[in-house]
Design an enzyme around this catalytic site. Structure first.
Site, PDB file in Angstrom:
ATOM      1  N   MET A  93     -14.791 -67.504  18.331  1.00  8.06           N
ATOM      2  CA  MET A  93     -15.547 -66.430  18.968  1.00  8.06           C
ATOM      3  C   MET A  93     -16.495 -66.880  20.073  1.00  8.06           C
ATOM      4  O   MET A  93     -17.279 -66.092  20.577  1.00  8.06           O
ATOM      5  CB  MET A  93     -16.315 -65.633  17.907  1.00  8.06           C
ATOM      6  CG  MET A  93     -15.428 -64.982  16.869  1.00  8.06           C
ATOM      7  SD  MET A  93     -14.133 -63.943  17.614  1.00  8.06           S
ATOM      8  CE  MET A  93     -13.337 -63.294  16.152  1.00  8.06           C
ATOM      9  N   HIS A 112      -5.125 -63.369  20.918  1.00 10.09           N
ATOM     10  CA  HIS A 112      -6.020 -62.235  21.163  1.00 10.09           C
ATOM     11  C   HIS A 112      -5.384 -60.979  20.572  1.00 10.09           C
ATOM     12  O   HIS A 112      -4.191 -60.730  20.777  1.00 10.09           O
ATOM     13  CB  HIS A 112      -6.259 -62.053  22.675  1.00 10.09           C
ATOM     14  CG  HIS A 112      -7.203 -60.940  22.957  1.00 10.09           C
ATOM     15  ND1 HIS A 112      -8.568 -61.078  22.794  1.00 10.09           N
ATOM     16  CD2 HIS A 112      -6.995 -59.649  23.327  1.00 10.09           C
ATOM     17  CE1 HIS A 112      -9.154 -59.914  23.063  1.00 10.09           C
ATOM     18  NE2 HIS A 112      -8.220 -59.034  23.385  1.00 10.09           N
ATOM     19  N   ASP A 153      -9.717 -64.674  28.359  1.00 10.06           N
ATOM     20  CA  ASP A 153      -8.442 -63.978  28.082  1.00 10.06           C
ATOM     21  C   ASP A 153      -7.587 -63.835  29.341  1.00 10.06           C
ATOM     22  O   ASP A 153      -6.708 -62.958  29.403  1.00 10.06           O
ATOM     23  CB  ASP A 153      -8.681 -62.586  27.448  1.00 10.06           C
ATOM     24  CG  ASP A 153      -9.384 -62.669  26.105  1.00 10.06           C
ATOM     25  OD1 ASP A 153      -9.108 -63.627  25.359  1.00 10.06           O
ATOM     26  OD2 ASP A 153     -10.207 -61.789  25.808  1.00 10.06           O
ATOM     27  N   GLU A 180      -0.744 -58.961  10.565  1.00 13.49           N
ATOM     28  CA  GLU A 180       0.487 -59.146   9.770  1.00 13.49           C
ATOM     29  C   GLU A 180       1.735 -59.083  10.636  1.00 13.49           C
ATOM     30  O   GLU A 180       2.643 -59.886  10.479  1.00 13.49           O
ATOM     31  CB  GLU A 180       0.589 -58.058   8.698  1.00 13.49           C
ATOM     32  CG  GLU A 180      -0.224 -58.367   7.469  1.00 13.49           C
ATOM     33  CD  GLU A 180      -0.158 -57.252   6.434  1.00 13.49           C
ATOM     34  OE1 GLU A 180      -0.769 -57.415   5.375  1.00 13.49           O
ATOM     35  OE2 GLU A 180       0.490 -56.208   6.691  1.00 13.49           O
ATOM     36  N   ALA A 182       1.973 -59.189  14.028  1.00  8.38           N
ATOM     37  CA  ALA A 182       2.029 -59.921  15.297  1.00  8.38           C
ATOM     38  C   ALA A 182       1.346 -61.290  15.249  1.00  8.38           C
ATOM     39  O   ALA A 182       2.007 -62.315  15.396  1.00  8.38           O
ATOM     40  CB  ALA A 182       1.433 -59.063  16.412  1.00  8.38           C
TER      41      ALA A 182
END
Ligand code: GAR
Length: 204
Positions: A93, A112, A153, A180, A182
């Protein structure tokens, strides 16, 4: 082929770290070895996951170290100590400076929890990303694994996977589905891809 040495950087629960550890166990991650876990948070459960898997863990807390420069110097020292060749940000983070990311071109991966360029950049992390997706009313979201550069990002995208939003989703429910369906698949897959590439480059 000699395995690529991987350091995983975490801050929280560490489910993505767990996915990487499981992938190592199952052979999905075959060309890389997780040699160190670095946590920006001394209380991160991810450190317990690392210990359970027998992987050394260290804490580099920006708060305790007092400045971004001291924080990044501590990370660099830990990385040098374990001979890391690839860095994987798995729920990390803190933003890394340009001075730091420049030292690792195409050698830092991040996961991300949205389809970049939606809901990404400064201020979009963790649950906030899913809150923003629900507030906007998008019907499809997902996850992205990308290289890390100086733009938060903003580095080259490696893998993306779409996940549908369901009526009545809360940020927590959506976060879990995105993980879950991806994140826990994409991150090990991308880590294997780049580990293999680094391995190949070394033998050339
Ligand atoms: C994950 O959803 C990850 O994609 C996100 O935080 C969560 C961490 O979960 N990362 C970011 O938002 C980084 N900008 P985990 O600690 O259980 O892996």
């Amino acid at each position: 082929m000699v395995k690529t040495k991987i350091a995983v950087l975490v801050s929280g629960g560490g489910t993505n770290l767990q996915a990487l550890l499981d992938a190592q166990q199952s052979g999905v991650l075959r060309d890389g070895e997780i040699v160190l876990v670095i946590s920006s948070n001394p209380k991160a459960y991810a450190l317990t996951r690392a210990a359970q898997a027998g992987v050394p863990g260290v804490v580099c807390s920006r708060k305790e170290l007092g400045s971004q420069a001291a924080f990044e110097a501590a990370i660099s020292q830990a990385l040098a100590g374990c001979g890391a060749e690839l860095l994987v940000l798995a729920g990390f983070m803190s933003i890394l400076s340009e001075a730091f990311t420049r030292q690792w071109p195409r050698r830092i991966l991040n996961v991300h929890p949205s389809l970049i360029p939606s809901f990404c950049g400064k201020g979009y992390y963790g649950l906030k990303v899913h809150e923003a997706a629900l507030a906007y009313g998008v019907k499809v979201t997902g996850a992205t694994v990308h290289f890390v550069n100086e733009v938060p990002d903003g580095g080259e995208i490696l893998l993306q996977k779409a996940v549908e939003i369901q009526p009545g989703d809360t940020p927590e429910v959506l976060q879990r589905r995105v993980m879950e369906q991806a994140e826990w698949k994409l991150l090990p897959q991308a880590t294997q891809m780049i580990s293999e590439e680094i391995g190949r480059e070394k033998t050339q």
